[in-house]
Write a protein that holds these residues in place. Structure first.
Motif, mmCIF file in Angstrom:
data_model
loop_
_atom_site.group_PDB
_atom_site.id
_atom_site.type_symbol
_atom_site.label_atom_id
_atom_site.label_comp_id
_atom_site.label_asym_id
_atom_site.label_seq_id
_atom_site.Cartn_x
_atom_site.Cartn_y
_atom_site.Cartn_z
ATOM 1 N N GLU A 136 39.353 45.846 41.188
ATOM 2 C CA GLU A 136 38.632 46.865 41.896
ATOM 3 C C GLU A 136 39.430 47.374 42.970
ATOM 4 O O GLU A 136 39.378 48.726 43.192
ATOM 5 C CB GLU A 136 37.380 46.159 42.542
ATOM 6 N N ARG A 208 35.368 56.494 41.119
ATOM 7 C CA ARG A 208 34.653 55.283 41.882
ATOM 8 C C ARG A 208 33.420 54.918 41.438
ATOM 9 O O ARG A 208 33.108 53.473 41.469
ATOM 10 C CB ARG A 208 34.452 55.736 43.449
ATOM 11 N N ARG A 212 32.453 50.997 40.326
ATOM 12 C CA ARG A 212 31.335 50.205 40.711
ATOM 13 C C ARG A 212 30.499 49.779 39.476
ATOM 14 O O ARG A 212 30.195 48.456 39.727
ATOM 15 C CB ARG A 212 30.498 51.081 41.682
ATOM 16 N N SER A 215 32.485 46.839 38.102
ATOM 17 C CA SER A 215 32.294 45.659 38.869
ATOM 18 C C SER A 215 31.124 44.862 38.876
ATOM 19 O O SER A 215 30.974 43.737 38.804
ATOM 20 C CB SER A 215 32.524 46.160 40.312
ATOM 21 N N ARG A 216 30.006 45.598 38.748
ATOM 22 C CA ARG A 216 28.670 45.128 38.588
ATOM 23 C C ARG A 216 28.497 44.269 36.968
ATOM 24 O O ARG A 216 28.001 43.411 37.230
ATOM 25 C CB ARG A 216 27.552 46.126 38.472
#
Length: 247
Positions: A136, A208, A212, A215-216
């Protein structure tokens, strides 16, 4: 293909060019080689000066995500974890060895392998979180490259404008040279501001947003695999993971 991104960039430049035509301008008036060289070349040079080669390469490779984003299927991820939890409940954790070998996603495969190897739940979580956080961070740094370009280009556009005005001032006695200098001055400013706000900043923000989302997805994988290691009921696991999909 992300149709929304494609439509956005087309609409942005159509609005710019269309507005110029409606005001009585011509397309030719917006095309200026010296201004483009100053703004694009200067922006790239400043970015190269502040960025390592590896990061610059990563940023431009990841820029394709704007139009061809990586597939991030939260629902599919929930389905995978549910299949693993049911299999683990019936066959034990060793029953997931085949699933680990066939799993195409490197992140999920590592978690499954740790699960099959009998690692403690805290070990599984810590190892996978280190992977998630390090990737990330690298991906966000790649997005920051375009954010930096968006910061540089308007300023370099102003530099181009000043250079054009200098040319104008040094050629006041030659009316034929005034037009090109004034054009370079104003067009350079347009290039700098337009590139920043219609291209560089939107690319950075889109990258970005994709980081995100991924990453979730990986957070969901961690929670699911840890829940399987702790022997939770498949139905309880599904109820927990649905929160990632709905958020």
């Amino acid at each position: 293909m992300d149709i929304l991104s494609l439509l956005g960039i087309i609409l942005a430049f159509m609005a710019l060019l269309g507005g110029n035509l409606l005001e009585g301008g011509t397309l030719a008036s917006l095309f200026n080689g010296p201004a483009a060289l100053i703004v694009i070349g200067g922006t790239l040079a400043a970015t190269m000066l502040q960025t390592s080669g590896a990061l610059l390469k990563r940023a431009f490779v990841q820029a394709r995500w704007v139009f061809v984003p990586p597939y991030i299927g939260l629902d599919d991820g929930v389905g995978k974890i549910m299949d693993w939890s049911v299999k683990a409940r019936k066959q034990g954790l060793l029953g997931l060895e085949g699933a680990a070998e066939k799993e195409p996603e490197a992140f999920a495969r590592k978690g499954l392998q740790l699960l099959v190897d009998g690692a403690e739940t805290e070990t599984i979580r810590s190892v996978m979180e280190v992977d998630l956080e390090s990737r990330e961070q690298r991906d966000l740094e790649a997005a920051q490259v375009f954010e930096a370009m968006g910061g540089y280009s308007p300023t370099i556009g102003i530099i181009g404008a000043v250079m054009g005005l200098i040319q104008v001032m040094t050629n006041l006695t030659d009316p034929s040279a005034l037009g090109s200098g004034i054009a370079t001055a104003f067009v350079a400013t347009i290039y700098g501001v337009a590139l920043a706000n219609l291209l560089f900043f939107p690319i950075a923000n889109k990258m970005r947003e994709i980081v995100r989302r991924r990453s979730r997805y990986e957070d969901m994988m961690i929670d699911g695999i840890v829940a399987i290691a702790e022997g939770e009921n498949p139905r309880s696991i599904e109820m927990r993971l649905r929160g990632f999909v709905q958020s």
